[in-house]
Design a protein around this motif. Structure first.
Motif, PDB file in Angstrom:
ATOM      1  N   ALA A 196      45.589 -16.750  -9.576  1.00  0.00           N
ATOM      2  CA  ALA A 196      46.376 -16.762  -8.316  1.00  0.00           C
ATOM      3  C   ALA A 196      47.900 -17.125  -8.823  1.00  0.00           C
ATOM      4  N   ILE A 199      49.615 -14.192 -10.370  1.00  0.00           N
ATOM      5  CA  ILE A 199      50.030 -13.317  -9.185  1.00  0.00           C
ATOM      6  C   ILE A 199      51.141 -13.543  -8.450  1.00  0.00           C
ATOM      7  N   ARG A 203      54.974 -11.806  -8.746  1.00  0.00           N
ATOM      8  CA  ARG A 203      55.484 -11.262  -7.517  1.00  0.00           C
ATOM      9  C   ARG A 203      56.801 -11.839  -7.381  1.00  0.00           C
ATOM     10  N   LEU A 233      44.057 -15.156  -1.984  1.00  0.00           N
ATOM     11  CA  LEU A 233      45.113 -14.492  -2.631  1.00  0.00           C
ATOM     12  C   LEU A 233      44.663 -13.401  -3.623  1.00  0.00           C
ATOM     13  N   ILE A 234      43.600 -13.766  -4.409  1.00  0.00           N
ATOM     14  CA  ILE A 234      43.209 -12.628  -5.293  1.00  0.00           C
ATOM     15  C   ILE A 234      42.545 -11.423  -4.708  1.00  0.00           C
ATOM     16  N   THR A 236      42.962 -10.841  -1.401  1.00  0.00           N
ATOM     17  CA  THR A 236      43.840  -9.868  -0.295  1.00  0.00           C
ATOM     18  C   THR A 236      45.371  -9.921  -0.651  1.00  0.00           C
ATOM     19  N   ARG A 237      45.653 -10.493  -1.922  1.00  0.00           N
ATOM     20  CA  ARG A 237      46.884 -10.392  -2.260  1.00  0.00           C
ATOM     21  C   ARG A 237      47.926 -11.004  -1.021  1.00  0.00           C
ATOM     22  N   LYS A 238      47.303 -12.042  -0.309  1.00  0.00           N
ATOM     23  CA  LYS A 238      47.893 -12.684   0.649  1.00  0.00           C
ATOM     24  C   LYS A 238      47.559 -14.042   0.678  1.00  0.00           C
TER      25      LYS A 238
END
Length: 242
Positions: A196, A199, A203, A233-234, A236-238
């Motif tokens: 996470a 990511i 980003r 986060l992993i 849903t990328r949210k």
């Protein structure tokens, strides 16, 4: 492990052989418990051994966990029903043993007066003798080994002695299995948090320390475990909504 190995003999020339045979099988059990890979497998080995080593019809293990006792292994659905009745009613030897460090023997549920509702329920299920033995460590009682027989006054002093030895083996094995599982979960959590963080770093162009602070803030603001924030986060990328 065969039942014949544990059958009683009259005192005499075969007594030493029987005792050495029992000791040998406990040694084998210790090795088996050492090789098991988790709490579930560990307690299952214990209850299966109990059926062969003792004059019991059923056996089970209840473990102390957050939110109340857990029932990871039984040899018969009857045991699970007996455990559940005690958890719901807060009555019976399991409750007493789980809160202390002393075993409880009920020689006959037909005459048991301490827990009349429990005794009636257990007798209805066909069980007459109950022996609950605590699983203890230096930190206290972590569970209970329950032994049950459909016959009254089924357990003699030898059975009780063997049950206590078995409980000591089980206590160490369960504690070790729990430790191993906790370590594995901690390693898994670190991996998830690391992913996470990666990511977030990619980003937003931030460093590792800043990425970890972001995850920790979201964990606190949403009252969510750091591991679960990382997993979301992993997946849903949210990040979770605060």
């Amino acid at each position: 492990m065969d039942q014949a190995s544990f059958e009683r003999t009259a005192p005499g020339e075969h007594e030493t052989t029987d005792l050495s045979g029992t000791a040998e099988r406990f040694a084998r059990l210790a090795v088996e418990l050492h090789d098991t890979s988790g709490v579930q497998e560990t307690v299952q080995a214990v209850v299966e051994f109990a059926l062969q080593a003792l004059n019991c019809s059923h056996a089970g293990v209840a473990l102390s966990v957050r939110g109340g006792p857990d029932i990871p292994a039984v040899t018969d659905p009857v045991v699970a029903e007996i455990y559940k009745f005690q958890m719901d009613s807060r009555e019976g030897p399991l409750v007493e043993v789980m809160q202390g460090t002393t075993s409880i023997l009920v020689t006959d549920t037909a005459t048991e007066q301490r827990w009349p509702d429990w005794a009636f329920k257990v007798r209805e299920l066909g069980v007459r003798t109950v022996l609950d033995v605590p699983l203890t460590t230096s930190g206290g009682t972590i569970g209970v080994l329950g032994l049950y027989s459909t016959k009254p006054d089924a357990f003699d002093t030898d059975d009780e002695a063997i049950a206590h030895i078995l409980a000591r083996h089980a206590s160490v094995a369960v504690a070790n299995a729990r430790h191993d599982e906790s370590m594995a979960q901690a390693i898994d959590a670190r991996k998830l948090v690391g992913q996470a963080m990666g990511i977030l770093m990619e980003r937003y162009g931030i460093d590792g320390d800043r990425a970890f602070e972001v995850l920790k803030r979201y964990s606190q603001d949403t009252n969510t475990k750091l591991r679960d924030v990382a997993q979301q986060l992993i997946d849903t990328r949210k990040l979770p909504q605060s």
